[in-house]
Design a protein around this motif. Structure first.
Motif, PDB file in Angstrom:
ATOM      1  N   ILE A 107       0.851  -1.203   0.000  1.00  0.00           N
ATOM      2  CA  ILE A 107       0.000   0.000   0.000  1.00  0.00           C
ATOM      3  C   ILE A 107       0.882   1.245   0.000  1.00  0.00           C
ATOM      4  CG2 ILE A 107      -1.828   1.218   1.240  1.00  0.00           C
ATOM      5  CD1 ILE A 107      -2.629  -1.550   2.380  1.00  0.00           C
ATOM      6  N   CYS A 130      -3.431   4.483  -2.184  1.00  0.00           N
ATOM      7  CA  CYS A 130      -4.337   4.907  -1.116  1.00  0.00           C
ATOM      8  C   CYS A 130      -4.462   6.427  -1.159  1.00  0.00           C
ATOM      9  CB  CYS A 130      -3.720   4.457   0.205  1.00  0.00           C
ATOM     10  SG  CYS A 130      -4.729   4.859   1.621  1.00  0.00           S
ATOM     11  N   PHE A 139      -0.761   9.900   3.840  1.00  0.00           N
ATOM     12  CA  PHE A 139      -1.680   8.778   3.969  1.00  0.00           C
ATOM     13  C   PHE A 139      -2.908   9.046   4.830  1.00  0.00           C
ATOM     14  CE2 PHE A 139       1.030   4.734   3.294  1.00  0.00           C
ATOM     15  CZ  PHE A 139       0.341   4.452   2.139  1.00  0.00           C
ATOM     16  N   HIS A 141      -4.740   7.172   7.013  1.00  0.00           N
ATOM     17  CA  HIS A 141      -4.428   5.834   7.549  1.00  0.00           C
ATOM     18  C   HIS A 141      -5.669   4.985   7.781  1.00  0.00           C
ATOM     19  CE1 HIS A 141      -5.126   7.933  11.284  1.00  0.00           C
ATOM     20  NE2 HIS A 141      -4.256   8.817  10.867  1.00  0.00           N
ATOM     21  N   VAL A 144      -5.924   3.097   4.795  1.00  0.00           N
ATOM     22  CA  VAL A 144      -4.869   2.081   4.634  1.00  0.00           C
ATOM     23  C   VAL A 144      -5.375   0.752   5.170  1.00  0.00           C
ATOM     24  CG1 VAL A 144      -2.574   1.355   5.417  1.00  0.00           C
ATOM     25  CG2 VAL A 144      -2.959   3.736   4.772  1.00  0.00           C
ATOM     26  N   GLU A 145      -5.937   0.788   6.351  1.00  0.00           N
ATOM     27  CA  GLU A 145      -6.381  -0.452   6.999  1.00  0.00           C
ATOM     28  C   GLU A 145      -7.421  -1.163   6.128  1.00  0.00           C
ATOM     29  OE1 GLU A 145      -6.191  -0.239  11.080  1.00  0.00           O
ATOM     30  OE2 GLU A 145      -6.102  -2.425  11.035  1.00  0.00           O
ATOM     31  N   ILE A 148      -6.053  -3.457   3.131  1.00  0.00           N
ATOM     32  CA  ILE A 148      -5.239  -4.661   3.362  1.00  0.00           C
ATOM     33  C   ILE A 148      -6.018  -5.893   2.890  1.00  0.00           C
ATOM     34  CG2 ILE A 148      -4.154  -6.084   5.158  1.00  0.00           C
ATOM     35  CD1 ILE A 148      -3.765  -3.440   6.757  1.00  0.00           C
ATOM     36  N   THR A 152      -1.450  -8.533   0.839  1.00  0.00           N
ATOM     37  CA  THR A 152      -0.670  -7.365   1.281  1.00  0.00           C
ATOM     38  C   THR A 152       0.496  -7.808   2.161  1.00  0.00           C
ATOM     39  OG1 THR A 152      -2.736  -6.123   1.340  1.00  0.00           O
ATOM     40  CG2 THR A 152      -0.832  -5.105   2.404  1.00  0.00           C
ATOM     41  N   ILE A 155       3.605  -1.739   3.754  1.00  0.00           N
ATOM     42  CA  ILE A 155       3.117  -0.364   3.565  1.00  0.00           C
ATOM     43  C   ILE A 155       4.345   0.513   3.340  1.00  0.00           C
ATOM     44  CG2 ILE A 155       1.928   1.574   4.687  1.00  0.00           C
ATOM     45  CD1 ILE A 155       0.658  -0.510   6.614  1.00  0.00           C
ATOM     46  N   LEU A 170       0.656   4.400  11.266  1.00  0.00           N
ATOM     47  CA  LEU A 170       1.128   3.363  10.329  1.00  0.00           C
ATOM     48  C   LEU A 170       1.878   2.261  11.079  1.00  0.00           C
ATOM     49  CD1 LEU A 170       2.299   5.567   7.321  1.00  0.00           C
ATOM     50  CD2 LEU A 170       0.170   4.281   7.549  1.00  0.00           C
ATOM     51  N   ALA A 174       0.833  -1.620  10.969  1.00  0.00           N
ATOM     52  CA  ALA A 174       1.806  -2.636  10.524  1.00  0.00           C
ATOM     53  C   ALA A 174       1.985  -3.707  11.610  1.00  0.00           C
ATOM     54  CB  ALA A 174       3.142  -1.969  10.191  1.00  0.00           C
ATOM     55  N   LEU A 181       6.961  -2.276   7.253  1.00  0.00           N
ATOM     56  CA  LEU A 181       6.724  -0.831   7.107  1.00  0.00           C
ATOM     57  C   LEU A 181       8.008  -0.133   6.663  1.00  0.00           C
ATOM     58  CD1 LEU A 181       4.912   1.650   7.468  1.00  0.00           C
ATOM     59  CD2 LEU A 181       5.539   1.669   9.891  1.00  0.00           C
TER      60      LEU A 181
END
Ligand code: T4K
Length: 416
Positions: A107, A130, A139, A141, A144-145, A148, A152, A155, A170, A174, A181
């Motif tokens: 991501i 993203c 980001f 965030h 982001v989640e 996944i 994945t 990140i 992040l 992670a 990460l």
């Protein structure tokens, strides 16, 4: 340090009316082009002395003394255990990605230089783009989640323009989701986050020392990490997998930094305070010079942190300014101010991503809105206060005359 000598054409008189704008045929404000990303060069004599030394030594690359010294100094200044220098930031990203074992999907933000995405795609890893938060340009965030999937593996957060992304959020994601990460800190040498230097976060961070960066080695980059095993692997990878004189124990490529590059880097490191001083002064001049112009908002740095102020970025709100970002870029280019649209149109709108599954048709509303609104202005050690005042005056003039500008530009072809 030489700053902007004799580049202004009028020797004092600012442009005062719409007819003075070069886009309508008047002489440009500057005789020479003013660029974003003009290299910061340290003490020339020190650099040439180092180049003489390395020539006398006849040791030009392959982990020479300047490279070792540069790595040590960068690691010490950032408080990181390992700095592994590279030939450029893109190769640093590729090697770090590979050494971390990333595969499948990773991501990344789309609002970044395209190298962040290409470093993944080059290794047949899918960059999953993203969206960003409008306030920080980094980001979102929470998104982001949601992105996944079982494929994945990692990140990559980007500290865009040297402004840190949300490291804590992040890191939490992670850890919780057992992902690697990595941070793309290409812009962030010398910047801190909550009092800790960028370089100390995630499994690793990468730097770019490209000519246009705050600290440059002509071309160059580095991976920073506190992880001994990862550092060992990265050192093997960047040197064909050689572990000794003629013993290859691993598959590797050539990611090495040369001695001349490290000589430039060492020389630049000695002038870091001058570079920051010039950038901070320029940033303050732009903020003052642009204040009160409707619809023009400089992107701010957090003054409580250490910043390199390497990018002066404006966000243009056309509804308030009456002039769109692209028109302002055309106006500035005509005056020989080569403003940039970093990072238009977003990596997901570039090839191959915009045409290929799974990215084709991807909509990232915040990224797309902001990539249409931002522009970067010249800063660094090669621009002076008078030039900045004139650039601000041009922008003020353009916005003050927005209706007339729009009407007349209907008939003028864009300069780009
Ligand atoms: N990740 C991020 C977030 C990055 O921004 C970058 C690089 C990377 C990764 C990859 O790192 P590297 O592999 O590059 O080390 C430039 C740079 O080439 C690139 O390094 C940088 N980001 C990006 C933001 O900017 P362009 O396509 O804009 O380059 P160019 O040739 O148009 O030059 C930019 C400006 O600098 C121009 O206005 C002219 C001026 N310039 C340039 C050079 C090379 C000079 O005045 N002197 C020079 O020597 O990408």
């Amino acid at each position: 340090m030489a700053q902007g000598r004799g580049k202004r054409r009028n020797g004092g008189a600012m442009k005062g009316g719409i007819d003075d704008l070069a886009i309508f045929g008047a002489p440009p404000a500057f005789r020479e082009k003013l660029y974003v990303g003009r290299p910061n060069i340290g003490d020339r004599e020190r650099l040439l002395a180092r180049i003489n030394d390395l020539i006398d030594r006849k040791w030009l690359t392959n982990n020479g003394p300047y490279v070792q010294e540069f790595e040590r100094r960068v690691a010490d200044s950032l408080g990181v255990k390992h700095c592994i220098s590279m030939c450029n930031g893109t190769v640093a990203l590729e090697i770090a990605t590979r050494a971390l074992g990333l595969t499948g999907e990773v991501i990344v933000p789309s609002f970044t230089f395209v190298a962040t995405a290409h470093a993944l795609q080059w290794q047949e890893i899918t960059p999953v783009f993203c969206d960003i938060q409008p306030e920080t340009f980094t980001f979102a965030h929470a998104r982001v989640e949601e992105m996944i999937t079982p494929r994945t593996t990692g990140i990559i957060g980007v500290h865009l323009w040297g402004r840190p992304c949300d490291v804590e959020a992040l890191t939490g994601i992670a850890r919780r989701r057992r992902l690697r990460l990595l941070f793309d800190a290409a812009h962030a040498f010398g910047c801190s986050h909550q009092g800790r230097m960028i370089g100390q976060f995630g499994d690793a961070e990468i730097l770019s020392f490209h000519a246009t960066k705050f600290l440059n080695t002509f071309e160059g980059g580095a991976v920073l990490t506190g992880d001994d095993a990862l550092a060992r692997k990265i050192r093997l990878m960047k040197n064909f997998g050689f572990s000794g004189y003629d013993d290859v124990v691993y598959i590797g490529i050539n990611g090495k930094m040369s001695e001349v590059a490290a000589a430039m880097g060492l020389t630049g490191l000695e002038s870091i305070d001058d570079f920051i001083g010039a950038n901070r002064r320029n940033y303050a001049l732009y903020r003052d010079g642009l204040s009160g112009i409707p619809g023009i908002r400089p992107v701010l740095y957090d003054e409580r942190e250490r910043c390199n102020y390497q990018y002066v970025v404006l966000e243009v709100d056309e509804a308030s300014s009456g002039v769109g970002r692209d028109t302002l870029v055309d106006v500035l280019h005509a005056e020989n101010v080569i403003a940039r649209r970093y990072f238009h149109p977003g990596a997901h709108r570039m090839e191959p991503y915009r045409s290929c599954f799974p990215h084709a048709g991807l909509v990232l509303p915040v990224t797309e809105r902001l990539t249409r609104r931002v522009l970067s202005l010249p800063t660094g050690t090669s621009i002076g206060a008078d030039e900045i005042r004139e650039i601000c005056a041009i922008l003020r003039l353009a916005v003050a005359n927005a209706p007339g500008l729009g009407a007349r530009l209907g008939a003028v072809p864009p300069s780009r």
